[in-house]
Design an enzyme around this catalytic site. Sequence first.
Site, PDB file in Angstrom:
ATOM      1  CE  LYS A 146      37.851  60.059  31.495  1.00  0.00           C
ATOM      2  NZ  LYS A 146      38.384  60.080  30.121  1.00  0.00           N
TER       3      LYS A 146
HETATM    4  C1  LIG Z   1      39.612  60.120  29.630  1.00  0.00           C
HETATM    5  C2  LIG Z   1      39.813  59.845  28.195  1.00  0.00           C
HETATM    6  C3  LIG Z   1      41.022  59.324  27.698  1.00  0.00           C
HETATM    7  C4  LIG Z   1      42.222  59.083  28.590  1.00  0.00           C
HETATM    8  O1  LIG Z   1      42.013  58.034  29.485  1.00  0.00           O
HETATM    9  P1  LIG Z   1      42.947  57.872  30.783  1.00  0.00           P
HETATM   10  O2  LIG Z   1      42.343  56.788  31.567  1.00  0.00           O
HETATM   11  O3  LIG Z   1      42.909  59.198  31.470  1.00  0.00           O
HETATM   12  O4  LIG Z   1      44.314  57.540  30.274  1.00  0.00           O
HETATM   13  C5  LIG Z   1      41.107  59.017  26.355  1.00  0.00           C
HETATM   14  N1  LIG Z   1      40.075  59.254  25.526  1.00  0.00           N
HETATM   15  C6  LIG Z   1      38.905  59.772  25.961  1.00  0.00           C
HETATM   16  C7  LIG Z   1      37.827  60.025  24.984  1.00  0.00           C
HETATM   17  C8  LIG Z   1      38.729  60.081  27.307  1.00  0.00           C
HETATM   18  O5  LIG Z   1      37.565  60.599  27.730  1.00  0.00           O
END
Ligand SMILES: *Cc1c(COP(=O)(O)O)cnc(C)c1O
Length: 501
Positions: A146
């Site tokens: 993120k």
């Molecule tokens: C948010 C997240 C995901 C999923 O990603 P999306 O974009 O919601 O599909 C996978 N792994 C981690 C560690 C995340 O923080």
Amino acid sequence: MAETRRCDDAAGCPAPCFGPSIARFTRSGGAGAGMRYVSTRGQAPVRDFAGVLLAGLAEDGGLYVPETWPAFTPSDWRALRGRPYPEVAARVMQPFVGGALPFATLRALCAEAYAGFGHAAVAPLVQLEPNLFALELFHGPTLAFKDMAMQVLGRLFDHVLAASDQRVTIVGATSGDTGSAAIAAFAGRARTDVVILHPEGRTSEVQRRQMTTVAAPNIGNIAVGGTFDDCQDLVKAMFADAPFRRALNLSAVNSINWARVAAQVPYYVAAALALGAPDREVAFAVPTGNFGNVLAAWVARRMGLPVARLVVGSNRNDILFRFLDANDMSVHSVAPSLSPSMDIQVSSNFERLLFELLDRDPAATSAAMLRFRAEGRMTVPDAAWHRARTLFHGFRLDDDGTVAEIRRLHAACGYLADPHSAVGIAAARARPCPAGAPMVAAATAHPAKFPDAMRRAIGAAPPLPPRLADLYERAEHYARAPAELAAIESLVRATVERKTV
Ligand SMILES: *Cc1c(COP(=O)(O)O)cnc(C)c1O
């Protein structure tokens, strides 16, 4: 306006196109030319980049998408080879940002966004097997992917808000990673207040501490007595409270914010270039929750990057697997797993892919989404489903399989994968490309973020990186509240007013 424009250059349009509109960015946009955004449901105003950045969700309940897709030629891609990551990021994002920022500003902003990352390559590729790579997206301040987008977003907000002399209050609900990434990106920024709701006792301790130990005056944390869904409903209710929304100038940075998707495209480009693109195809496997990360890989392909396959990895919350496997998009209840950031049943960004699969028909998209909400089951026409399957493959792994994969990777090559990354890596191994394209699995979190799962798999938890080593000693700041709108709204107001006293 150009919503019904046909693909004017079939040769430059990677097949399958999933939708008719394409524009060569060299033709459509010099400096100052603005990318325009339309809603997937067709009833919201057309906006520019600054508008969609601040709006998040469109007023008609749809998601903003570019009116036309920018396209890079093979020589455009080649020109990016070997460039530092922040420059690749700025070049790839530029057509989406349009006239909102001059290129030099965008490049400086990207350089600043990634300067604090714990790896000089920002998003390094680690080879695990002859034809299998992990794309590590967890070297940012909060140890999950993120940060890759959120660090850029914090700075984009500053810029756009300064240009229009505004302040906004960002409210959000988190099950863990999004909230901490948003707080790290916005702490101390001049024109934003951020209040994050998390379900009390339902995030990991590392995740909670990453949010609550940030002591900036523009940051508020609320531990809500309820579930993640309660938190999300409270955020929706704040947006629906028009006087409150107006008074605080509410904004959102959840995964449906287009700017987040746009800022996730560059790492797919950088990885593909490092492995020989555009002169060689690559394939990506992505551990998926809200479909934002894998959608960004699709966007890279839509822009002309030669991506042969996209593997969507799920845990036991497997609605996307069931869709790709059998056109069964029916909502089951969410079950907790070792990969909590993927414990999602309704993947909000899927609507953007659906819009493309339905030939960018907003009426059809809107009807499908409304029925999905009402009936808990989406009907996707067979032709669209088949089209999706020419590119996307589903993969599902339960907790035991995830533990086994973490253990296997550790034994085979000493690699430490967190539970989310392990799902992605297992997905890449299970669905290799017949044509032999290298498989790149997105590694989305640092293994130290999920110590319990790591202990279960390999008997020990990896240490936090030095910059976070004292996380367990830092003081926490957060309010607690029941899942009631009035209580939450008054805490949000208190955060915003704190700085004016
Ligand atoms: C948010 C997240 C995901 C999923 O990603 P999306 O974009 O919601 O599909 C996978 N792994 C981690 C560690 C995340 O923080």
